[in-house]
Structure formats: C-alpha cells, structure tokens
Design an enzyme around this catalytic site. Structure first.
Site, PDB file in Angstrom:
ATOM      1  NE  ARG A  69     -69.359   8.438 -39.996  1.00 58.08           N
ATOM      2  CZ  ARG A  69     -69.724   8.685 -41.254  1.00 58.08           C
ATOM      3  NH1 ARG A  69     -69.785   9.912 -41.721  1.00 58.08           N
ATOM      4  NH2 ARG A  69     -70.034   7.695 -42.067  1.00 58.08           N
ATOM      5  CE1 TYR A 129     -54.409  21.276 -23.065  1.00 57.93           C
ATOM      6  CE2 TYR A 129     -55.524  20.910 -25.147  1.00 57.93           C
ATOM      7  CZ  TYR A 129     -54.953  20.423 -23.988  1.00 57.93           C
ATOM      8  OH  TYR A 129     -54.934  19.077 -23.760  1.00 57.93           O
ATOM      9  CG  ASP A 141     -60.752  26.847 -25.748  1.00 62.10           C
ATOM     10  OD1 ASP A 141     -61.622  26.734 -24.854  1.00 62.10           O
ATOM     11  OD2 ASP A 141     -59.881  25.974 -25.949  1.00 62.10           O
ATOM     12  CE  LYS A 164     -59.917  19.496 -19.581  1.00 63.66           C
ATOM     13  NZ  LYS A 164     -59.840  19.555 -21.000  1.00 63.66           N
TER      14      LYS A 164
HETATM   15  C1  LIG Z   1     -58.508  25.326 -22.861  1.00 59.89           C
HETATM   16  C2  LIG Z   1     -58.645  23.954 -23.421  1.00 59.89           C
HETATM   17  N1  LIG Z   1     -59.156  23.791 -24.659  1.00 59.89           N
HETATM   18  C3  LIG Z   1     -59.279  22.575 -25.216  1.00 59.89           C
HETATM   19  C4  LIG Z   1     -58.888  21.443 -24.553  1.00 59.89           C
HETATM   20  C5  LIG Z   1     -59.009  20.108 -25.230  1.00 59.89           C
HETATM   21  O1  LIG Z   1     -60.113  19.429 -24.759  1.00 59.89           O
HETATM   22  P1  LIG Z   1     -60.264  17.832 -24.831  1.00 59.89           P
HETATM   23  O2  LIG Z   1     -59.261  17.256 -23.913  1.00 59.89           O
HETATM   24  O3  LIG Z   1     -61.701  17.625 -24.423  1.00 59.89           O
HETATM   25  O4  LIG Z   1     -60.017  17.446 -26.259  1.00 59.89           O
HETATM   26  C6  LIG Z   1     -58.361  21.549 -23.262  1.00 59.89           C
HETATM   27  C7  LIG Z   1     -57.939  20.328 -22.535  1.00 59.89           C
HETATM   28  O5  LIG Z   1     -57.284  20.379 -21.507  1.00 59.89           O
HETATM   29  C8  LIG Z   1     -58.226  22.837 -22.679  1.00 59.89           C
HETATM   30  O6  LIG Z   1     -57.699  23.002 -21.455  1.00 59.89           O
END
Ligand SMILES: Cc1ncc(COP(=O)(O)O)c(C=O)c1O
Length: 402
Positions: free
Chosen positions: A56, A109, A182, A207
């Site tokens: 962890r 998001y 992000d 992704k």
């Molecule tokens: C732009 C973006 N940031 C963060 C996330 C969150 O990622 P996770 O599903 O791996 O927690 C997503 C998920 O679709 C996303 O599209």
C-alpha cells in the site's frame, strides 16, 4: 527439519535471485517485502533508506509504472493510483483545505465534478466553475475567490473542448495558484501539460495509457516535492494500484504512440466525412479547421486525438437510433480503447437531464460522442453509415422532436 506446513510456507515464499534484467517489468504480486533485520525494516518504513516494506505504501511494479508515465510526461516524479478518480482526488486534496475555493472549468468529466461538488463541497471546499475558453472569466474567478488551484482538462467532454494550458497556467501562477490538468483525453503522446506550465498532471490510465479496456488505474505526475506531498494521501486513503494492474498499463505504453497516431488519423477521416452528411448538424473535432479549439490544438497537441462528437438532426430519437444500428462500435461509456466506443450522452450518461438542463450543459439532444478505435476506417465509415441511415429513418417517420 521443519514440519510439513512450515516447509510448505518457507519453500513457496523463497523468491528467485535474478541477476539478468527481465524484458518486461515483473508483477511483484506481494503484499509485503521482508527486511534482513529490524533496523533495515525501520529504515525502509521511515524512508531513511530506499526499499519496499508494504505494497500500500510502495511496490516495485506500480513504482515502475509511475516512473514511466513521469518520463513520458516530462515530469520529475509520479505516483500510481487504483483508478483515475483516486489520482484526481489525491492531487486535489494535496493542494486545498477546508474554507478554500477551487476554480474549475465547466467542461469537466462528470465524476470529477461530483467529487468537487458533493465530496469536497461537503468537507468545506467550494468550487467555482468557469468556461475554460473564456480567459477573462477565468481571471475574474481566480481574483474573486483567491483559489489555490485552477483545475482543467487538456481536452474535455462531451464536446471535445481544448483548453489553452499555457494561458491558464499564466493566470493561475499570477494568482499564486497551481494549475492541475487532467490529460486523459490527450495522453502524453499528444500533449505534455508540464511543458506548458502545469504543476500536476493526472491520468485515468484506464483509457489511452493502457489502451485495451482491461484495467482500471490512475497516475499523477509533477515535481518531486509535489508528488511527495501526495504520498501520505495515497497511503492513508489506501488508493494503491494493484501490481497486476500496473503491469497491464505498462504493457500498453510501448504502443501508445502507434495507437494515438492511428486513433487520430481515423478520427480526422471520420470527422471530415461526418461534416459532409446531410443529417449531421455539427461535428466537434479539434483537427477540423473550423473547430473552435483548432488553433490552440495546432499549437498544443502533437496529434488531434481519438475523441470526436457530433450532433444529429432529429434529437434524442435520432441519437438512440444511430447507437442501436452500430454493429462494430461498442455501446458503452468508456474511451481510449482499441475498439471504437459510441455513446449518446442524452440517453445514457446524461439521461437524467431534461431538455433545458441539457441545453444549459451545452449538450444537444442529438449529440453523440465517439472514442475512435483502431479498426479499419472503411469498416467504421460503413458502421456510421448504418447509424446515419437509422437516424434518417426517424426523421422520415416525423419523429425526432428536439
Ligand atoms: C477525463 C477523465 N478523467 C478521469 C476519469 C476517471 O477515471 P477512472 O474511471 O479510471 O477512475 C475519466 C473516466 O472516464 C475520464 O474520462
């Protein structure tokens, strides 16, 4: 000689000593790492010497992934997390405290918005949302709130808005704030926000970084000092990434450039083709010359990426018909995978919103979002043709009230 049970435990936990370097990072599937003596264990746990004690806190496979993403992003250091949301949570929480306000862009998001409003809002951290393309509004919000953080996405949902990271970094820094970006939609192949002034960069490695839709993971990269500030959050919240998951993301990285190039070429082809279709109202893709984000994208992105959106004539009914006619594209909500994924936000991710609420979010009833995969472009065009024909049929029936 020890007895059977003891021998079975000792025999099966004897790790091989390997002098040669393996061609892939091994999966260190172990909860803990033993030290030679108590002093070594104490030193490793307190950070007085490098090493591993408990997964962890740190694990060689997850550490290798974090270092690899930091390298690709041009950052000093990185830290891997169980999911993209865990990474985003840790990055934000490392920079604000109760009583402060975050300025975040509206094009965000949905779960990140929920984290900001519901979770952090409930803990006394407010968020002010601004249009990322309106730099005057961003400047005013930073001045009004005294926010320690400006939060943006390089390219964001669902209308593929491109943020001008250099301009946003300049605004954040002029207010003594940090810029958090992000970079999930762009990937470090298309854009490295640190080069444009970002302080922390987050990824849903679920992704493009992993690319095969078979793992959940997250990464944050930045300066060593800022990443060190995230470590206690990772350890105390328990958001550690599993070693097998880290291995799967590492497995995706060597082909990231090839995948992103192909995603981008196919997306540009489809976007240009969609623009010429009679029942397509509008196409959102930063590679198109008249897209509002095109000029920023040309400067900031090395490829335009695999995400596009388009608005169909005929509203919700046309959108639903398009989706149902797809035979190659998957109907799901994720993105960044080898297989094309199409979503109709108004009847899936945003189905709770009525027409007025959709309009307020800039989402037309006939909007479709597509994560363009690696299939042959001709097959995808045929699939889209099937979708457009089905959408046209709803128009002919006199349906498709907007
Ligand atoms: C732009 C973006 N940031 C963060 C996330 C969150 O990622 P996770 O599903 O791996 O927690 C997503 C998920 O679709 C996303 O599209």
């Amino acid at each position: 000689m020890a007895r059977f049970s003891t021998r079975a435990i000792l025999a099966s936990t004897r790790s091989p000593h390997v002098d040669q370097t393996p061609s892939a990072v091994p999966i260190y599937q172990a909860a803990a790492f033993s030290a030679d003596d108590a002093a070594e264990l104490g030193d490793v746990l307190t950070g007085a010497r490098p090493g591993y004690a408990y997964s962890r806190i740190d694990n060689p496979t997850t550490a290798a992934l974090a270092a690899a993403v930091a390298d690709l992003e041009g950052a000093e250091a990185g830290l891997a997390f169980a999911t993209g949301m865990a990474a985003i949570h840790a990055a934000i929480v490392s920079t604000v405290h109760a009583g402060q306000t975050i300025v975040a862009t509206q094009a965000l998001y949905g779960t990140t918005r929920d984290l900001l409003v519901r979770i952090l809002g409930g803990l006394g951290v407010a968020t002010e949302f601004v249009d990322p393309t309106d730099l005057v509004a961003v400047e005013a919000a930073m001045a009004k709130t005294g926010a320690p953080v400006l939060y943006v996405e390089t390219v964001s949902n669902p209308t593929i808005v491109v943020s001008d990271i250099a301009a946003l970094a300049a605004i954040a820094h002029s207010h003594g704030a940090l810029l958090l970006v992000d970079n999930t939609f762009a990937s470090p192949f298309a854009c490295r926000p640190i080069e444009w002034g970002a302080d922390l960069v987050m990824h849903s490695a679920t992704k493009y970084l992993s690319g095969h839709a078979d793992v959940l993971a997250g990464v944050v990269v930045g300066s060593s000092e800022r990443i060190d500030a995230l470590r206690p959050i990772l350890v105390d919240v328990g958001a550690a990434l599993a070693p097998l998951a880290a291995f799967l993301v590492l497995r995706g990285l060597p082909t990231l450039s090839l995948r992103m190039q192909r995603h981008s070429e196919t997306a540009l082809d489809l976007a240009a083709w969609l623009e010429g279709q009679d029942n397509v109202e509008r196409v959102f893709y930063p590679g198109l010359p008249f897209d509002p984000g095109h000029e920023i994208a040309k400067r900031q992105l090395d490829v335009f990426g695999g995400m596009l959106a388009f608005e169909l004539k005929g509203g919700r009914e046309a959108g639903r018909a398009f989706l149902d006619a797809m035979q190659i594209a998957e109907r799901t909500a994720s993105l960044g995978a080898v297989r094309t994924i199409t979503t109709h936000p108004p009847s899936t991710t945003h189905r709770q919103l009525d027409a007025a609420a959709l309009a307020a979010s800039g989402i037309a009833a006939g909007l479709l979002r597509c994560s363009v995969g690696l299939e042959d472009v001709e097959d995808l065009r045929e699939d889209f043709e099937r979708g457009l024909d089905a959408a046209r049929a709803t128009l002919a029936k006199g349906g498709g009230a907007k």
